[in-house]
Design a protein around this motif. Structure first.
Motif, PDB file in Angstrom:
ATOM      1  N   MET A 206      51.813  53.001  23.244  1.00 48.77           N
ATOM      2  CA  MET A 206      51.365  53.560  21.411  1.00 48.77           C
ATOM      3  C   MET A 206      50.284  54.157  20.919  1.00 48.77           C
ATOM      4  O   MET A 206      50.357  54.766  20.613  1.00 48.77           O
TER       5      MET A 206
ATOM      6  N   TYR B 141      66.123  50.757  23.066  1.00 44.26           N
ATOM      7  CA  TYR B 141      64.879  51.647  22.950  1.00 44.26           C
ATOM      8  C   TYR B 141      64.081  51.885  22.256  1.00 44.26           C
ATOM      9  O   TYR B 141      63.258  52.177  22.383  1.00 44.26           O
ATOM     10  N   ALA B 142      65.144  51.745  20.545  1.00 42.53           N
ATOM     11  CA  ALA B 142      64.399  51.860  19.542  1.00 42.53           C
ATOM     12  C   ALA B 142      63.006  50.043  19.581  1.00 42.53           C
ATOM     13  O   ALA B 142      61.628  49.916  19.349  1.00 42.53           O
TER      14      ALA B 142
ATOM     15  N   HIS C 144      68.097  63.591  25.490  1.00 44.59           N
ATOM     16  CA  HIS C 144      67.353  62.585  25.005  1.00 44.59           C
ATOM     17  C   HIS C 144      68.779  61.737  24.552  1.00 44.59           C
ATOM     18  O   HIS C 144      68.487  60.155  25.084  1.00 44.59           O
TER      19      HIS C 144
ATOM     20  N   TYR D  73      59.089  65.951  19.161  1.00 38.88           N
ATOM     21  CA  TYR D  73      60.025  65.799  20.058  1.00 38.88           C
ATOM     22  C   TYR D  73      60.269  66.831  20.789  1.00 38.88           C
ATOM     23  O   TYR D  73      60.311  67.813  20.318  1.00 38.88           O
ATOM     24  N   TYR D  74      59.974  66.694  22.180  1.00 38.25           N
ATOM     25  CA  TYR D  74      59.576  67.716  23.372  1.00 38.25           C
ATOM     26  C   TYR D  74      61.068  68.990  23.151  1.00 38.25           C
ATOM     27  O   TYR D  74      60.446  70.191  22.869  1.00 38.25           O
TER      28      TYR D  74
ATOM     29  N   SER E 250      59.226  74.031  32.122  1.00 36.84           N
ATOM     30  CA  SER E 250      58.035  73.230  31.306  1.00 36.84           C
ATOM     31  C   SER E 250      57.185  72.179  31.735  1.00 36.84           C
ATOM     32  O   SER E 250      57.213  70.831  32.286  1.00 36.84           O
ATOM     33  N   ASP E 251      55.532  72.596  31.291  1.00 35.19           N
ATOM     34  CA  ASP E 251      55.228  71.266  31.546  1.00 35.19           C
ATOM     35  C   ASP E 251      54.732  70.744  30.703  1.00 35.19           C
ATOM     36  O   ASP E 251      54.076  71.733  29.668  1.00 35.19           O
ATOM     37  N   PHE E 252      54.544  70.071  30.443  1.00 28.80           N
ATOM     38  CA  PHE E 252      53.985  69.195  28.391  1.00 28.80           C
ATOM     39  C   PHE E 252      52.484  68.360  29.103  1.00 28.80           C
ATOM     40  O   PHE E 252      52.562  67.088  29.484  1.00 28.80           O
TER      41      PHE E 252
ATOM     42  N   ILE F  76      54.985  61.785  17.866  1.00 27.12           N
ATOM     43  CA  ILE F  76      54.195  62.887  18.423  1.00 27.12           C
ATOM     44  C   ILE F  76      55.361  64.026  18.131  1.00 27.12           C
ATOM     45  O   ILE F  76      56.885  63.600  17.902  1.00 27.12           O
TER      46      ILE F  76
ATOM     47  N   PHE G 174      47.758  55.561  23.520  1.00 32.81           N
ATOM     48  CA  PHE G 174      48.830  57.423  23.757  1.00 32.81           C
ATOM     49  C   PHE G 174      47.742  57.049  25.664  1.00 32.81           C
ATOM     50  O   PHE G 174      47.576  57.610  26.069  1.00 32.81           O
TER      51      PHE G 174
ATOM     52  N   PHE H  85      65.238  54.832  13.478  1.00 36.14           N
ATOM     53  CA  PHE H  85      65.534  54.994  14.239  1.00 36.14           C
ATOM     54  C   PHE H  85      66.265  53.286  15.348  1.00 36.14           C
ATOM     55  O   PHE H  85      66.136  52.842  14.772  1.00 36.14           O
TER      56      PHE H  85
ATOM     57  N   ASN I 273      63.982  65.420  34.593  1.00 28.33           N
ATOM     58  CA  ASN I 273      62.459  65.713  33.398  1.00 28.33           C
ATOM     59  C   ASN I 273      61.874  64.222  33.897  1.00 28.33           C
ATOM     60  O   ASN I 273      62.392  63.467  34.688  1.00 28.33           O
TER      61      ASN I 273
ATOM     62  N   PRO J  27      57.064  59.681  26.263  1.00 24.34           N
ATOM     63  CA  PRO J  27      56.864  61.394  26.467  1.00 24.34           C
ATOM     64  C   PRO J  27      57.356  61.558  28.201  1.00 24.34           C
ATOM     65  O   PRO J  27      56.477  61.104  28.780  1.00 24.34           O
ATOM     66  N   THR J  28      58.205  62.988  27.384  1.00 27.02           N
ATOM     67  CA  THR J  28      58.366  64.542  28.461  1.00 27.02           C
ATOM     68  C   THR J  28      57.190  64.570  29.435  1.00 27.02           C
ATOM     69  O   THR J  28      56.655  65.574  28.770  1.00 27.02           O
ATOM     70  N   VAL J  29      56.567  64.574  30.439  1.00 23.21           N
ATOM     71  CA  VAL J  29      55.412  65.288  31.122  1.00 23.21           C
ATOM     72  C   VAL J  29      55.583  66.872  32.235  1.00 23.21           C
ATOM     73  O   VAL J  29      54.897  67.873  32.192  1.00 23.21           O
ATOM     74  N   HIS J  30      57.431  67.071  32.398  1.00 23.26           N
ATOM     75  CA  HIS J  30      58.129  67.899  33.340  1.00 23.26           C
ATOM     76  C   HIS J  30      58.921  68.391  32.741  1.00 23.26           C
ATOM     77  O   HIS J  30      60.305  67.074  33.259  1.00 23.26           O
ATOM     78  N   LEU J  31      59.715  69.427  32.993  1.00 24.00           N
ATOM     79  CA  LEU J  31      61.327  69.256  32.578  1.00 24.00           C
ATOM     80  C   LEU J  31      61.853  70.492  33.397  1.00 24.00           C
ATOM     81  O   LEU J  31      60.915  71.286  34.051  1.00 24.00           O
TER      82      LEU J  31
ATOM     83  N   ILE K 209      59.808  50.844  22.101  1.00 22.23           N
ATOM     84  CA  ILE K 209      58.398  51.433  21.087  1.00 22.23           C
ATOM     85  C   ILE K 209      58.289  50.476  20.506  1.00 22.23           C
ATOM     86  O   ILE K 209      57.332  50.482  20.077  1.00 22.23           O
ATOM     87  N   HIS K 210      58.904  50.060  19.072  1.00 21.75           N
ATOM     88  CA  HIS K 210      58.499  48.930  18.130  1.00 21.75           C
ATOM     89  C   HIS K 210      57.892  48.235  18.795  1.00 21.75           C
ATOM     90  O   HIS K 210      57.575  47.637  17.984  1.00 21.75           O
TER      91      HIS K 210
END
Lengths: 148, 148, 148, 148
Positions: free
Chosen positions: C117, C45-46, C30, D21-22, D63-65, D19, C120, A71, C110, C57-61, C49-50
């Motif tokens: 990470m 962005y990488a 994204h 990818y949404y 949507s809700d994740f 995980i 979680f 990535f 979203n 992560p997206t929880v709502h969209l 994470i690393h």
């Protein structure tokens, strides 16, 4: 110089092993080819399909994956016209990782055939398109000779 | 008999030419391989990665696309173990269109190498995995001899 | 001005109805967000994470698709930081079709949560990141006030 | 009982955070919907497009994740017909993780409009299709009443 498309490895291109999911490389090949038509040949790839009703499905593919990508990696996909047949084209792809040493990470080629979209039957590559491919091929060969 | 995974061409697998986008075939290969591990070998592919910390990236790929596929087509992807090396496996894939004549639509093979996930270095295929591959290979060969 | 990522609808983004497969729009969101981090915020962005071991992560969209897109269409995806919470961010996306009238074709938002990470589990947005988001938010608001 | 499609999280569905990818969840929604048409309604989704020349693009999505999914997870995507309008349908999706507790991991709904494929203009849902949707809706409601 041969055409190179600049792409970037997306978050969603990664698989569960943390590297680029290998089918995505073929997607990179295709995206680079689309850009090659638009930028280098100045031919709208969408127009070939929708206006000229021609398609170029892949009938053969070979590829070597030399080094994994992660990535955020930036790549350059070089496009070559290797062979121009009556109804088919052989394309060459070289993927370089952008950076200090521009390492070759993937190389491959595929053969696409020229198809009438309405009947899905093979057809000769139209002259205007063949001419474009030949011009590009010559341009790349000339570069090769110049390089000492 | 050789293992076959039953798949279906999804709405989203189609490209702008109205047929399966060719990188999706490599995805089909992979999905079939995942199912092969789980169903035929009874080895959890996810566990190999997460528990045994081994990965199997593709280093070489060849494929022939004989016939286009459309949305709704059902296919069977047959998996063969063609060669078992020290650190690599050569896999064979035959994609048949489910239906009256079960036409072969795509054939291909790829070579995957066994990699330690933590160092991304090649490693010997562990014996328990090698044994599984060999057993499957023998089973397929035996079928071949039985067929008159 | 708010950040806009320039993207192009690929051949493989199209579905069997000849328009962009709608899950691809969320992929566009994204990809634009990844570019926003790199180009606007100057944050890799990488690396988040690393190196920092944080994920989002997206929880709502929610999204409205106002107009279909076709192969070859060029789009601009505008990113807004709508709300900054303790552990979550609400992002706004406006997709415009590049061209004469720059028509709004998709809009959405979203909510992403900040996650460690390794476990979680939710965690507070780190100050250096919060500061970046707030600076961008202020910049966009100032633009709004200037516009008569 | 409401229709449920059984799916499995593929190796290639995973993103760089390890995980799903949404955007892939929206793909799961669509794959489940395709299967719903074929298996539950006994209507060939491909035929609706190619023979009846009707499409059902999504115009709104929420949507809700609730919980992330990993490679190898098995899921069930439940489909509900929430509302039947003149030209639009509101679909409900509940994604459960198959296993001991069948935890709800994603829920969402989208609105699709009925479109003439040749003109891309809205059209009334044809009666034969409306009848199918209503029958399914009644079947789900009846189940609800029976459940003590």
């Amino acid at each position: 110089m041969a055409f190179r498309a600049n792409l970037k490895v997306c978050f969603g291109d990664i698989d569960n092993a943390g590297i680029v999911y290998y089918p995505r490389f073929l997607h990179y090949f295709h995206v680079a080819l689309e850009e090659f038509f638009n930028t280098e040949l100045r031919i709208d790839y969408a127009e070939i399909i929708h206006k000229h009703r021609l398609g170029f499905p892949t009938v053969h593919l070979e590829s070597d994956f030399l080094s994994p990508l992660c990535f955020g990696d930036r790549i350059e996909v070089e496009i070559k016209v290797l062979e121009i047949g009556q109804t088919s084209i052989k394309w060459g792809y070289m993927v370089y990782k952008t950076g200090e040493d521009n390492k070759l990470v993937v190389k491959g080629h595929n053969v696409t055939v020229c198809l009438k979209m309405d009947t899905f039957t093979k057809t000769d590559i139209p002259d205007w398109l063949r001419h474009s491919f030949e011009t590009y091929q010559l341009k790349c060969e000339k570069d090769l000779k110049v390089t000492p």
